[in-house]
Each structure stands twice: as structure tokens, then as C-alpha cells.
Scaffold this active site. Structure first.
Site, PDB file in Angstrom:
ATOM      1  N   LYS A 613      29.199  37.519  39.874  1.00 50.09           N
ATOM      2  CA  LYS A 613      29.874  35.849  40.496  1.00 50.09           C
ATOM      3  C   LYS A 613      29.435  35.170  39.388  1.00 50.09           C
ATOM      4  O   LYS A 613      29.370  33.848  39.723  1.00 50.09           O
ATOM      5  CB  LYS A 613      28.601  35.380  42.050  1.00 50.09           C
ATOM      6  N   GLY A 615      32.702  34.570  36.455  1.00 50.81           N
ATOM      7  CA  GLY A 615      33.846  34.555  36.380  1.00 50.81           C
ATOM      8  C   GLY A 615      33.991  36.436  35.928  1.00 50.81           C
ATOM      9  O   GLY A 615      35.015  36.485  35.248  1.00 50.81           O
ATOM     10  N   THR A 616      33.650  37.773  36.614  1.00 48.33           N
ATOM     11  CA  THR A 616      34.253  38.727  35.216  1.00 48.33           C
ATOM     12  C   THR A 616      35.182  39.067  35.763  1.00 48.33           C
ATOM     13  O   THR A 616      35.859  39.901  35.016  1.00 48.33           O
ATOM     14  CB  THR A 616      32.325  39.330  35.497  1.00 48.33           C
ATOM     15  N   THR A 617      35.274  38.881  37.009  1.00 45.06           N
ATOM     16  CA  THR A 617      36.731  39.088  37.669  1.00 45.06           C
ATOM     17  C   THR A 617      37.580  38.804  36.655  1.00 45.06           C
ATOM     18  O   THR A 617      38.899  39.611  36.472  1.00 45.06           O
ATOM     19  CB  THR A 617      36.641  39.503  38.769  1.00 45.06           C
ATOM     20  N   SER A 711      26.996  31.471  44.866  1.00 41.36           N
ATOM     21  CA  SER A 711      28.035  31.865  45.356  1.00 41.36           C
ATOM     22  C   SER A 711      28.177  33.707  45.480  1.00 41.36           C
ATOM     23  O   SER A 711      28.466  33.335  46.072  1.00 41.36           O
ATOM     24  CB  SER A 711      29.042  32.898  43.949  1.00 41.36           C
ATOM     25  N   LYS A 832      37.559  35.577  45.455  1.00 48.32           N
ATOM     26  CA  LYS A 832      37.332  35.046  44.255  1.00 48.32           C
ATOM     27  C   LYS A 832      37.705  33.941  44.217  1.00 48.32           C
ATOM     28  O   LYS A 832      38.706  33.733  44.597  1.00 48.32           O
ATOM     29  CB  LYS A 832      37.823  35.724  42.847  1.00 48.32           C
ATOM     30  N   GLY A 833      36.946  32.757  44.436  1.00 47.45           N
ATOM     31  CA  GLY A 833      37.249  31.421  43.716  1.00 47.45           C
ATOM     32  C   GLY A 833      37.624  31.330  45.338  1.00 47.45           C
ATOM     33  O   GLY A 833      38.875  30.449  45.793  1.00 47.45           O
ATOM     34  N   LYS A 835      36.229  28.918  48.772  1.00 46.70           N
ATOM     35  CA  LYS A 835      36.081  27.770  49.258  1.00 46.70           C
ATOM     36  C   LYS A 835      35.536  27.776  50.386  1.00 46.70           C
ATOM     37  O   LYS A 835      34.954  28.278  51.725  1.00 46.70           O
ATOM     38  CB  LYS A 835      37.709  26.975  49.968  1.00 46.70           C
ATOM     39  N   TYR A 836      34.322  26.849  50.135  1.00 45.71           N
ATOM     40  CA  TYR A 836      33.144  26.943  51.320  1.00 45.71           C
ATOM     41  C   TYR A 836      32.166  25.573  50.992  1.00 45.71           C
ATOM     42  O   TYR A 836      32.660  25.183  49.682  1.00 45.71           O
ATOM     43  CB  TYR A 836      31.635  27.988  50.952  1.00 45.71           C
TER      44      TYR A 836
HETATM   45  P1  A3P Z   1      33.649  32.060  44.194  1.00 42.04           P
HETATM   46  O1  A3P Z   1      34.709  32.827  44.781  1.00 42.04           O
HETATM   47  O2  A3P Z   1      32.155  31.582  44.878  1.00 42.04           O
HETATM   48  O3  A3P Z   1      33.955  30.839  43.462  1.00 42.04           O
HETATM   49  P2  A3P Z   1      33.257  37.481  39.294  1.00 42.04           P
HETATM   50  O4  A3P Z   1      34.314  37.483  39.513  1.00 42.04           O
HETATM   51  O5  A3P Z   1      32.272  37.233  38.357  1.00 42.04           O
HETATM   52  O6  A3P Z   1      32.361  37.884  40.725  1.00 42.04           O
HETATM   53  O7  A3P Z   1      32.875  36.103  39.909  1.00 42.04           O
HETATM   54  C1  A3P Z   1      33.358  35.147  41.156  1.00 42.04           C
HETATM   55  C2  A3P Z   1      33.535  33.575  40.691  1.00 42.04           C
HETATM   56  O8  A3P Z   1      34.355  33.641  38.968  1.00 42.04           O
HETATM   57  C3  A3P Z   1      33.976  32.980  42.081  1.00 42.04           C
HETATM   58  O9  A3P Z   1      33.051  32.444  42.217  1.00 42.04           O
HETATM   59  C4  A3P Z   1      35.124  31.639  40.284  1.00 42.04           C
HETATM   60  O10 A3P Z   1      33.555  30.659  40.831  1.00 42.04           O
HETATM   61  C5  A3P Z   1      34.951  32.485  39.111  1.00 42.04           C
HETATM   62  N1  A3P Z   1      35.659  32.620  39.042  1.00 42.04           N
HETATM   63  C6  A3P Z   1      36.176  31.710  37.664  1.00 42.04           C
HETATM   64  N2  A3P Z   1      37.553  31.586  37.136  1.00 42.04           N
HETATM   65  C7  A3P Z   1      38.330  31.646  38.177  1.00 42.04           C
HETATM   66  C8  A3P Z   1      39.653  32.120  38.212  1.00 42.04           C
HETATM   67  N3  A3P Z   1      40.826  31.711  37.253  1.00 42.04           N
HETATM   68  N4  A3P Z   1      40.225  32.914  39.121  1.00 42.04           N
HETATM   69  C9  A3P Z   1      38.851  32.808  40.054  1.00 42.04           C
HETATM   70  N5  A3P Z   1      38.307  32.658  39.968  1.00 42.04           N
HETATM   71  C10 A3P Z   1      37.562  32.428  38.922  1.00 42.04           C
END
Ligand code: A3P
Length: 883
Positions: A613, A615-617, A711, A832-833, A835-836
Site C-alpha cells: 500500500k 505505490g509498489t504496483t 489504505s 489501486k487508487g 476512492k474512500y
Molecule cells: P490506495 O488505493 O489506498 O489509494 P500498492 O500498489 O503498494 O498496494 O499501493 C497502492 C497505493 O498506491 C494506492 O493506495 C495509491 O495511493 C498508490 N499509488 C501511487 N501511485 C499510483 C498510481 N499511479 N495509480 C494508482 N495508485 C497509485
């Protein structure tokens, strides 16, 4: 230096000097010299009961007979009992020979230690951790560095030793400029140096004896002429090892009969200053000193660092039927084998030679040797048997599992035809091939054809140094470490032993072979058919070894069949069950016994380790757009991530792991990588990662740990986790230790990964800081092109991809995405990203307080590493200090 006399004379200069010392000594009245001599010593007392029995754990095993200490030693604080037993070793330099010998014995015994350079003055390491003592024993390679410590350090160390009941071992190594005789500064103890000694004996009343068996007098010279003996009339000193002066030596000062036996090792019972010590008048090169040293460690640590008396030895004779014509066993050799086995059984209960056969070579010697083969088979029930490969081929050469199994079946057929027992559950691979590095086909074929449960190898983790060899369990097969005894296929004549026959005898009589048994509870020795024909060196070696061990030690030697032996091994060393995989290409021997059909190029050059959580993805996605970078294939079972290093997948082995990576078209310019965000906060991953991928670069992304926790909570709600749905975020993070386990578990998953500095420190224990990149998760979110530029620089990837052109902000998504033709975008998926609602203020405050110290430690760590402090961290620290 020693303090009593100022005149420094080179050794062997001579009687006049000793005469003067003699006079001085007598003028000292009660401080005069008295030699120890076992039978006539004026302070001879009732012999103490010998320490019998097994090593006991903890305080109950206490160090020998108790006499009132002077001054009385205060009881140990209870915390000490929980302290990890670690030995503090002061060495002269990183390369000093004695220092290395001390460390080698500690390592072989699997005792933990920490080395410090002994500069002579000051620089005492921290000895306590809050109220706990850090060390259970202190060893000085050079005793003089201890006695000549500056007053402050000496006081500190001695007080620590008295308060925590910690003993000291010190070595006095004479050199050519050492004073011939002197008093040890501050102690009622006199040293006479640079002596030649002979005829040694262990004092049967020395309290520290545990493994060492008190011996009769052993005639003959001690090696070297730089021995030191100790003299004192203080009852605190008890001799441990005694020897006489060589005939050519001038007498030592004092009323010492010419033939008196003088101590080369003394035990200080602590009656002088409350500290127990063992002092050696030489280094560890004399074998008996090593044995006494191991006992001294046990005694001074109250048996917390102590080896048990049981020793299990198993002698494998590999290559039955395989030897070259002219080197194999004949009928008389087999008879001798049986006779020796019977003799050894009287000394080593259950002793049985363990014969490894390759049926293809049956009857391939001379006529007399073929009769030897038949004689072995005639007495087959008197031995244990285990299979090699039918044709003695290396298993890693068989890529196809069924071909490998067919070879095994031929050998099994041979065994059945000749009535060879096949139920031992043990096998050995020719040349260790396929055992380590793992050839999965071998493990599977062994299990299906033979029902193998145990094997052994010299190769894990590496052949040398032998003291690091360990065991592990893979795919249900227990792999035990195997020892070499110096007998190879070509060592068949006593007089032609490499380096001379004395080398073999030295190894048996206190040398490498003796030490192997002394320091390893379980030893499996590898020998060969040819060692039992010709001069029958195998018989000579093991009979002599057993007799020598029984003469000088109290070890209880015995033999167990391989399966119970392996169970015993992993009962003793349960931490070894789990292997530590390494790169087979980093060790030439490993590479040679690894399938040519495999390549080490299918391993990642870098890892994105998390935490989750942050931003690794997004990084994974953006990097995959780079033409020189290739991600691992997605795993169907663990949410696309491989999650190899942190969970049960690790036990599937590196072949399984490498199957997730393509073979790179150009191994030097292609960048393979994988992202498993669970790696970051796992206890085991940094160690495992560094073992397999020591040169890999590690990328971690850090955001505000409070936002990360929130998150994760939202992520769990989105996945329908009933705990996350039933409790508010505040209830989760503030749950007490009595809360239901499921709630506590969710709380941990929210909070623990956010202890950033703790987890980073663990990574930095295994990887140099230059291989670690900390990406600012806030920047990645708002200005990913900048983050991607620094990642490319860090990895050294070319060509450089300009992410300002590649990425585009998507207003609907509210995040940066891949820019496509026609103004379109490709973004990360719905998960990912998300809305909450924003985090509530109460939770924000709670977490600001909760993470304050962790964040502070993180900023200190970053400044130590010379890395920039991310903006979210700066803001968080400002708010939390003003709040
Ligand atoms: P949220 O979904 O809570 O906003 P991970 O990939 O490590 O699980 O992290 C997910 C988080 O990456 C997301 O958390 C989001 O805030 C963040 N993030 C950073 N850059 C992003 C992007 N370009 N697209 C989507 N999420 C991104």
C-alpha cells in the site's frame, strides 16, 4: 608488559638472570614461588569429584565446586538467564593466528561470539544492554592486553565480570623478547616463559574437566620451546595441564624439584578477586589446549556454552564394487573389515560399516578381488547398505526424471538379486551431484524408487571451511552434513599419505579428524573401497581415532542407522531444518554439479520489496514499460506476486523460483525483477534474499505510515474482510492487547509494516546501503517521472526512458497513468487508487503519536545513510513535535 622486573632480556639469556630472580623471589617472603606438582604439592587436597554426566542447561550446571569467593559475588540479576550466550573475544588483529584458532573452535562448536580488536587501552565495548549482560565469557588472545588495560577500562570489565558472574580466558604467548620470569601485574601469580617442556598430564582434580579425561602421564616433548608455566602459592590457582622441564632446560626459580610437573594451564577459582579465569601458557596449536579450551568455555559459562558427551559416528564406505582393478578389496581385506568392525563394536556400541554400492561394477576386478566382492556379499547381513547410482553416474546429468529412476531401478534389481538389504532409507549421490544444489529430479526419483529419507553431502552450504557445513530438509528428505576424514580414493598406502604418514597420525591424534568428532555431535565420514584394500587405511584410521578419543576424552561414542541419526540431528539443530538457497554459479564446485540445462541468468537483478500500500504496483507497472526491464511472470496463487522468499514457496527451491523468469536475451543488459510487497517487513527475507541474490538491488517505497495503515484497512474492507467491515478504523488501530485475535491480527497488518526504521535496519544487516533505494511514495504519487528517473539512475538501466513523455495524469482516476495514443490512458486497476473517505481526525492524531518514535528513528537512519528525508516525513515530524 609484565611489571615486576624492569630488565628485559631476550629469551635464553640465562642462568644468572634466573638466579637473581630466585633471590628476589625468596626476599618476597610469602610471595615466594611454589610450583604445583601433583603428588607432593603442599596445598594438595582431597581429590574433587570428577564432573560426570551430561551437560546440564542453565544455572544448575554451575561451574564446579563452590568455595567462598573473595569478595563474595553478588547473585546474578535474573535478566542474565535470558541473555543470549555470546562470547566476547579480544583479538590482536583480524588476521592473528591464535585469534583465528579461538574463533574456529567457537564456530565449530556453534557458539555465538563477537570479536573486538584489543588495542590495549580504552575502547571497551558496551558490556550491558539495559540491565542485561551482553556477554557470558570474555576471551583475551593476549593476556597482557587484559592486565595492562587502563584503570578505568579494567575496573569496568572486572566489575562487569563480578556482577554478572562472567569468567575470563587469557592466553600468554611468549615471544623472544619476553621476560623469562615475572609476576603478572596485580595477581599473585608468576610466569616463567620461553621454556621447553615434556611429559604432559591432565590434573585429575581440575574442576573444569568435562569432555577431557584426566590422563596418565604422556611421555614426549611438547611442540616448541616457547612455553610459559605458572607458579603461585595462592589457593585460587588450580593447575589444569602439567608438564616437566626438558632435560636441557635450566631450572626455574624457587624451591622447585627438578622433575616437578609445572602447570601450563591454570584455573583461577575466583578466590583472589571474585573473577574466575583460565590462563593458558601457550596458544591453541597444541591439541590438548584445544580440548581444555572447550572445557574452559563450558565451565566458565556455567555450561551455557557446552557440548554434550554423546557423539554419533557413521562411517560410509562409498564406491563398493567401483574401485579400479588392483586397488579393490580381497577376501583377507573383508575378513579384516569384519574383525575391526567387531573390535570397534566393543568401544562404539552398534558400530557398523555402511556400504554404498553401484551394482554395475560387481566383479570387475582381478580374480582375487572378485572373490573379495563375493565375500562382502556373503557377509551382507553384517553390514548396512545404501545405494549409489547403478553406474556411479552423477545424477545431475540426467535431466529426465524417468531415465534417472530407471538407473536406480537397475541398482535396486541388483540388490534384490543378491539379497542386499534395501530398507535403510539412505542414499548418497556420486560426487554429491544433485543433492546441493538441488536437482529436483534426484529427490523425486530417490523417493519413488528407494523411499529415501536421508542423504548427506559436504557441499552445503559450501565444502570449505568444513566447520560451516550444515544440514537441511528438502522435499521430505533430510540432508545431513558429511565429513571428510582425509582418506580419498587415491590415498591407499600409509607411507604415501599426502604430506607423509605423520600427517594422518597428526589428524587422528588431536588434529583435524579428532576435532571433527570432538566438536560435532554427529559425524558421517566418507571413505572409499580402496581405503579398505591395500594398507587398509580406513581400518587403521578409525580404530586409532576411537582409541585416542577414549583415552583423552569422556565422549560416549556410538553409531545409529541413518534415519534415527538424521532425526537426532534435527532434534539437536531444529533451526537447520529450513535451507538457505544460494546461487549455484557463485561456487565453482556447485556449478560443476548443476544441470547444464539450467542457467543462473533466470534470477532477478532487483527486487521491489514493499511495504504493501505504498505505490509498489505503480512502480512495477511503470518499470514494465521500459524496454530493458522484464518483470517475473505473474503467480496464479499469490495475487500475481511470487512471494518466494517469505513463505512456504521458499521450500519449493530455486528451480521453482526461476521458472517465473524468462531466459533473458542478453543477461548483462536485460533487467529481470520481481515485486513482492510482503518482503519488506518479513523477518526472514533479507537473509534469504542476500544468500541467493547478494548483488541484487533492493527498492522500497515509503509513505506516511498512518496513510499506509488506512489504505490497508480500506483494502480489507473492499475485499469484504468481516473484521474491517465490523470495526471502525479507530477501533482497529487502538484495539487493546485483550482484543479478539482477528482484530489484533488486522491491527498488526495495519501497523507493523509501518515500523520503517526497524525493517530497514534488518535489510541493512544483509545488504550494503548502496544497494538499497528508498523511494518517496508521496513523490511517486504526485510526480512519478522524477521518481522513475532516480530509479533508473540507481539501477543503471540504459537506455534512459523519459517518463515525462510516457506518463500522463488521468483526471478521472486522480493518478498518473500510461499515456496512450489519442490522449487515452492506461491506469492501474480499480484496486489501486481507490476512492474512500478521508481518515478521521482522532485516528490521525492517534497514529501521529503512535508512529512518532519510529518516524524519528527513520529520519535519523536516513541522515546516517546520507539519503534525503521525504517531505511527508518532515511534515509528520514537525506536526508531531508541535502537537
Ligand atoms: P490506495 O488505493 O489506498 O489509494 P500498492 O500498489 O503498494 O498496494 O499501493 C497502492 C497505493 O498506491 C494506492 O493506495 C495509491 O495511493 C498508490 N499509488 C501511487 N501511485 C499510483 C498510481 N499511479 N495509480 C494508482 N495508485 C497509485
Amino acid at each position: 608488559m609484565l611489571k615486576l622486573w624492569k630488565v628485559v632480556r631476550p629469551a635464553r639469556q640465562l642462568e644468572l638472570h634466573r638466579l637473581i630472580l630466585l633471590l628476589i623471589a625468596f626476599s618476597l617472603g610469602s610471595m615466594g614461588f611454589l610450583a604445583y606438582y601433583v603428588s607432593t604439592s603442599p596445598k594438595a587436597k582431597e581429590p574433587l569429584p570428577l564432573p560426570l554426566g551430561d551437560c546440564s542447561s542453565g544455572a544448575a550446571g554451575g561451574p564446579g565446586p563452590v568455595r567462598p569467593p573473595v569478595p563474595p559475588r553478588p547473585p546474578r540479576p535474573p535478566e542474565t538467564a535470558r541473555t543470549e550466550p555470546v562470547v566476547l573475544v579480544f583479538v590482536e588483529s583480524a588476521y592473528s593466528q591464535l585469534g583465528q584458532e579461538i574463533v574456529a573452535v567457537l564456530e565449530s562448536s556453534r557458539f555465538r561470539y563477537s570479536t573486538e580488536l584489543a588495542p590495549g587501552r580504552g575502547d571497551m565495548p558496551t558490556l550491558t544492554d539495559h540491565t542485561r549482560g551482553r556477554y557470558v565469557l570474555v576471551i583475551y588472545e593476549n593476556l597482557l592486553k587484559y592486565v595492562n588495560l587502563d584503570a578505568w577500562s579494567r575496573e569496568l570489565l572486572d566489575r562487569y565480570c563480578v556482577e554478572y558472574g562472567v569468567g575470563i580466558i587469557g592466553f600468554f604467548r611468549a615471544h623472544e623478547h619476553s621476560l623469562l620470569s615475572a609476576q603478572l601485574k596485580g595477581f599473585p601469580l608468576f610466569l616463567h616463559s620461553n621454556l621447553g617442556l615434556r611429559d604432559y598430564q591432565v590434573n585429575p582434580t581440575a574442576p573444569l574437566l568435562h569432555l577431557t579425561r584426566p590422563s596418565r602421564l604422556e611421555p614426549g616433548p611438547l611442540p616448541g620451546d616457547d612455553w610459559t608455566i605458572f607458579q603461585s602459592n595462592h589457593s585460587t590457582y588450580e593447575p589444569v595441564l602439567l608438564a616437566s622441564l626438558r632435560l636441557a632446560e635450566p631450572p626455574v626459580p624457587g624451591p622447585v624439584p627438578r622433575r616437578a610437573r609445572l602447570p601450563t594451564v591454570v584455573q583461577d577459582l575466583g578466590l583472589h578477586d571474585g573473577i574466575q579465569r583460565v590462563l593458558f601458557g601457550h596458544g591453541l596449536s597444541f591439541w590438548l589446549h584445544k580440548l581444555v579450551f572447550v572445557d574452559a568455555v563450558a565451565y566458565l559459562t556455567g555450561k551455557r556454552l557446552c557440548l554434550d558427551l554423546d557423539r554419533y559416528i557413521l562411517v560410509d564406505i562409498d564406491d563398493i564394487f567401483v574401485g579400479k582393478e588392483g586397488t579393490r578389496m580381497k577376501v583377507a581385506d573383508v575378513e579384516a573389515l569384519l574383525t575391526t568392525q567387531n573390535k570397534l563394536r566393543t568401544l562404539v556400541p552398534n558400530f557398523t560399516f555402511n556400504l554404498g554400492f553401484s551394482g554395475k561394477f560387481y566383479h570387475t576386478g582381478t580374480e582375487e578381488e572378485d572373490a573379495g566382492d563375493d565375500m562382502l556379499l556373503k557377509h551382507r547381513q553384517e553390514f548396512w547398505w545404501f545405494p549409489h547410482m547403478w553406474s556411479h553416474m552423477q545424477p545431475h546429468l540426467f535431466h529426465n526424471r524417468s531415465v534417472l529412476a530407471d538407473q536406480m531401478r537397475l541398482n535396486k534389481q541388483f540388490a534384490l538379486e543378491h539379497g542386499i538389504p534395501t530398507d535403510l532409507g539412505y542414499a548418497v549421490a556420486p560426487h554429491h551431484s544433485g543433492v546441493y544444489p538441488i536437482h529436483t529430479q534426484l529427490y523425486e526419483a530417490w523417493k519413488s524408487v528407494w523411499g529415501i529419507q536421508v542423504t548427506s553431502t559436504e557441499e552445503y552450504p559450501h565444502l570449505r571451511p568444513a566447520r560451516y557445513r550444515r544440514g537441511f530438509i528438502h522435499n521430505g528428505i533430510m540432508v545431513l552434513p558429511r565429513q571428510t576424514c582425509g582418506l580419498f580414493t587415491h590415498t591407499i598406502f600409509y607411507n604415501e599419505y599426502p604430506g607423509g604418514s605423520r600427517e594422518l597420525d597428526r589428524s587422528i591424534r588431536g588434529g583435524e579428524l579428532f576435532l571433527t568428532v570432538l566438536l560435532n555431535p554427529i559425524s558421517i565420514f566418507m571413505t572409499h573401497l580402496s581405503n579398505y584394500g591395500n594398507d587398509r587405511l580406513g581400518l587403521y584410521t578409525f580404530e586409532s581415532l576411537v582409541r585416542f578419543l577414549q583415552c583423552w576424552t569422556r565422549l560416549r561414542l556410538q553409531t545409529l542407522p541413518p534415519v534415527p541419526l538424521a532425526r537426532k540431528y534435527f532434534d539437536l539443530f531444529p533451526q537447520e531444518r529450513s535451507p538457505l538457497w544460494q546461487n549455484p554459479c557463485d561456487d565453482k564446485r556447485h556449478k560443476d554439479i548443476w544441470s547444464k540445462e539450467k542457467t543462473c541468468d533466470r534470477l532477478p537483478k532487483f527486487l521491489i520489496v514493499g511495504p504493501q500500500k505504498t505505490g509498489t504496483t505503480a512502480i512495477h507497472f511503470f518499470l514494465s514499460l521500459h524496454p530493458a526491464v522484464t518483470s517475473s511472470f505473474p503467480s496464479p496463487s499469490t495475487f500475481e506476486e511470487i512471494q518466494f522468499f517469505n513463505g512456504p514457496n521458499y521450500h519449493k527451491g530455486i528451480d521453482w523460483y526461476m521458472d517465473f523468469f524468462p531466459v533473458p536475451s542478453n543477461a548483462s543488459t536485460d533487467f529481470l525483477f520481481e515485486k513482492s510487497a510482503t518482503y519488506f517487513d518479513s523477518e526472514v527475507v533479507p537473509r534469504r534474499g542476500a544468500a541467493l541474490l547478494p548483488r541484487a538491488k533492493i527498492i522500497t517505497v515509503l509513505t506516511n505510515p498512518a496513510d499506509r495503515a488506512y489504505s490497508w484497512y480500506q483494502h480489507q474492507r473492499a475485499h469484504g474482510d468481516p473484521v474491517a467491515l465490523n470495526y471502525t478504523f479507530y477501533q482497529v488501530i487502538s484495539a487493546s492487547s485483550q482484543a479478539p485475535p482477528a482484530l489484533r491480527s488486522l491491527q498488526n497488518r495495519c501497523l507493523v509494516p509501518g515500523y520503517y526504521s526497524t525493517h530497514l535496519q534488518r535489510w541493512l544487516t544483509y545488504y550494503p546501503s548502496g544497494q538499497l533505494l528508498i523511494v518517496d511514495g508521496q513523490e511517486l504519487r504526485t510526480n512519478p517521472a522524477a521518481s522513475m528517473e532516480s530509479i533508473q539512475k540507481f539501477l543503471g538501466i540504459t537506455p534512459f526512458l523519459n517518463y515525462t513523455r510516457t506518463l500522463r495524469f488521468d483526471e478521472d482516476k486522480g493518478f498518473w497513468c500510461q499515456g496512450l495514443e489519442g490522449g487515452k490512458t492506461r491506469c492501474l486497476g480499480k484496486s489501486k487508487g481507490r476512492k474512500y473517505p478521508d481518515m478521521d481526525a482522532e485516528s490521525r492524531l492517534f497514529l501521529m503519536d503512535f508512529f512518532r518514535n519510529h518516524n524519528l528513528e527513520l529520519s535519523q537512519l536516513l541522515s546516517r545513510l546520507g539519503q534525503p528525508v521525504p517531505s511527508w516525513l518532515r511534515e509528520e515530524l514537525q506536526h508531531s513535535s508541535s502537537g
